[in-house]
Design an enzyme around this catalytic site. Structure first.
Site, mmCIF file in Angstrom:
data_model
loop_
_atom_site.group_PDB
_atom_site.id
_atom_site.type_symbol
_atom_site.label_atom_id
_atom_site.label_comp_id
_atom_site.label_asym_id
_atom_site.label_seq_id
_atom_site.Cartn_x
_atom_site.Cartn_y
_atom_site.Cartn_z
ATOM 1 N N THR A 86 23.279 -10.390 14.978
ATOM 2 C CA THR A 86 22.922 -9.014 14.818
ATOM 3 C C THR A 86 23.557 -8.184 13.867
ATOM 4 O O THR A 86 24.801 -8.678 13.693
ATOM 5 C CB THR A 86 23.042 -8.396 16.183
ATOM 6 O OG1 THR A 86 22.812 -6.739 16.072
ATOM 7 C CG2 THR A 86 24.261 -8.787 16.674
ATOM 8 N N TYR A 99 28.077 -5.263 23.368
ATOM 9 C CA TYR A 99 27.020 -6.084 22.871
ATOM 10 C C TYR A 99 27.456 -6.756 21.387
ATOM 11 O O TYR A 99 27.457 -7.830 21.178
ATOM 12 C CB TYR A 99 25.774 -5.197 22.378
ATOM 13 C CG TYR A 99 24.838 -5.908 21.834
ATOM 14 C CD1 TYR A 99 24.382 -6.958 22.305
ATOM 15 C CD2 TYR A 99 24.442 -5.506 20.611
ATOM 16 C CE1 TYR A 99 23.055 -7.558 21.494
ATOM 17 C CE2 TYR A 99 23.517 -6.006 19.729
ATOM 18 C CZ TYR A 99 22.763 -7.062 20.305
ATOM 19 O OH TYR A 99 21.800 -7.644 19.568
#
Ligand code: UDP
Length: 327
Positions: A122, A146
């Site tokens: 990501t 995250y």
């Protein structure tokens, strides 16, 4: 038998991105085995033609058995927890899912002799970057649990591949949106958190309106800028990355975006234009963990894999998301 005759194990193939990649693999003639625990994915998103096993990627015995019985040499890993704001409220479940279960899965793959590992990474690994567009060698300074959990497993995958026969592709996604043109899959989430998903829910009457999370950022219109990429272009990038590895290509880390940014206001204007209706939009406070601007430099993806995106059009992305939402 060549490696492309073996099935690809797709973990998280009942989810949004995993199901689109599975569609693309099947289109290319590959056999696919999906393992998904259906915690956020849905059984009906698993494409027809893929075999499905309900299970947890942290269940080493299950993964060992599937890899051995099906003889998979290649895997793609989508399973994981993916919401930045949620990761601040429950950091340990993020570490448990993305690192604990992710590591158990990686370890089972290495022990089973998997050769090709495609990992969904990501843009959150970059945090709030100093410069745009962001290239893969930019500083890695994730600003959320995250982002940290995704980066930690990316490093574990790279370290695992530094010895032995496994090679990897880590694809760092920018903002993924849109849906399959044939309506076979799209974004589903019990609680939506992503901008385009929320906006099309509002546009289809599923919620009264939405709010902009902060309009005081140092950007031209004060709202955050993101690089929105159509999920089907992203799916094609995965198939190219796997083909590269299966032909003997080197491990690689590549950004996935179009290299242009839209602000939250740009997106909401486009949704209203495409949907032909006005949305009730409020201005709210900033959301924790949101960097002001993220735009990808994806030249590596184009240069090394020959990726040529076909859906680089915000209105088209939104149209497909609206069509899916209306179903
Ligand atoms: N956003 C917003 N309102 C919403 C949802 C998102 O203003 O209801 C903003 C969010 O603050 C960020 C951008 O839209 O600036 C993209 O957020 P999203 O959650 O879609 O993706 P992320 O960039 O967090 O992966």
């Amino acid at each position: 038998m060549t490696v492309t005759d073996t099935p690809v194990l797709v973990v998280g193939g009942a989810g949004y991105i995993g199901s689109h990649v599975t569609l693309e693999l099947i289109k290319g003639g590959r056999e696919v085995v999906v393992v998904d625990d259906l915690s956020t994915g849905r059984r009906d998103l698993v494409p027809a033609g893929a075999s499905f096993i309900q299970g947890d990627i942290g269940d080493s015995e299950l993964i060992r058995r599937v890899l051995a019985e099906r003889g998979c040499a290649s895997i793609m890993m989508f399973a994981g927890s993916i919401i930045v704001s949620e990761s601040f409220q429950m950091p340990l479940p993020y570490w448990r899912n993305n690192i604990g279960a992710g590591f158990a899965f990686l370890d089972a793959c290495v022990k089973a002799g998997v050769r090709h590992f495609v990992y969904s990474s990501t843009a959150a690994v970059y945090g709030a970057p100093d410069r745009l567009p962001i290239s893969e060698d930019a500083a890695l300074r994730p600003i959320s649990p995250y982002g940290r959990s995704k980066l930690a497993l990316e490093w574990a995958v790279a370290d695992a591949c530094s010895v032995g026969d496994m090679r990897f592709a880590a694809l760092r996604y920018f903002n993924v949106a849109g849906a399959d043109a044939q309506g076979r899959s799209g974004q589903v989430s019990p609680v939506a958190s992503h901008l385009i998903k929320i906006a099309v829910e509002a546009a289809t009457g599923k919620r009264p309106g939405l709010s902009i999370h902060g309009a005081d950022y140092p950007t031209p219109d004060g709202t955050c800028i993101r690089d929105y990429i159509h999920v089907s272009d992203l799916a094609e990038a995965h198939v190219l990355a796997l083909g590269h590895l299966e032909r003997g290509g080197e491990s690689l880390i590549a950004n996935c975006g179009y290299g242009r940014g839209f602000s939250v206001r740009d997106v909401l204007e486009a949704v209203q234009r495409v949907a032909g209706r006005e949305l009730a939009i409020a201005i709210g406070p900033r959301r924790r963990g949101d960097p002001p601007a993220l735009v990808a430099d994806s030249t590596l993806l184009t240069r090394v894999l020959g990726w040529t995106p076909k859906r680089n059009d915000l209105d088209l992305i939104i149209r497909s998301a609206l069509d899916w939402e209306a179903r």
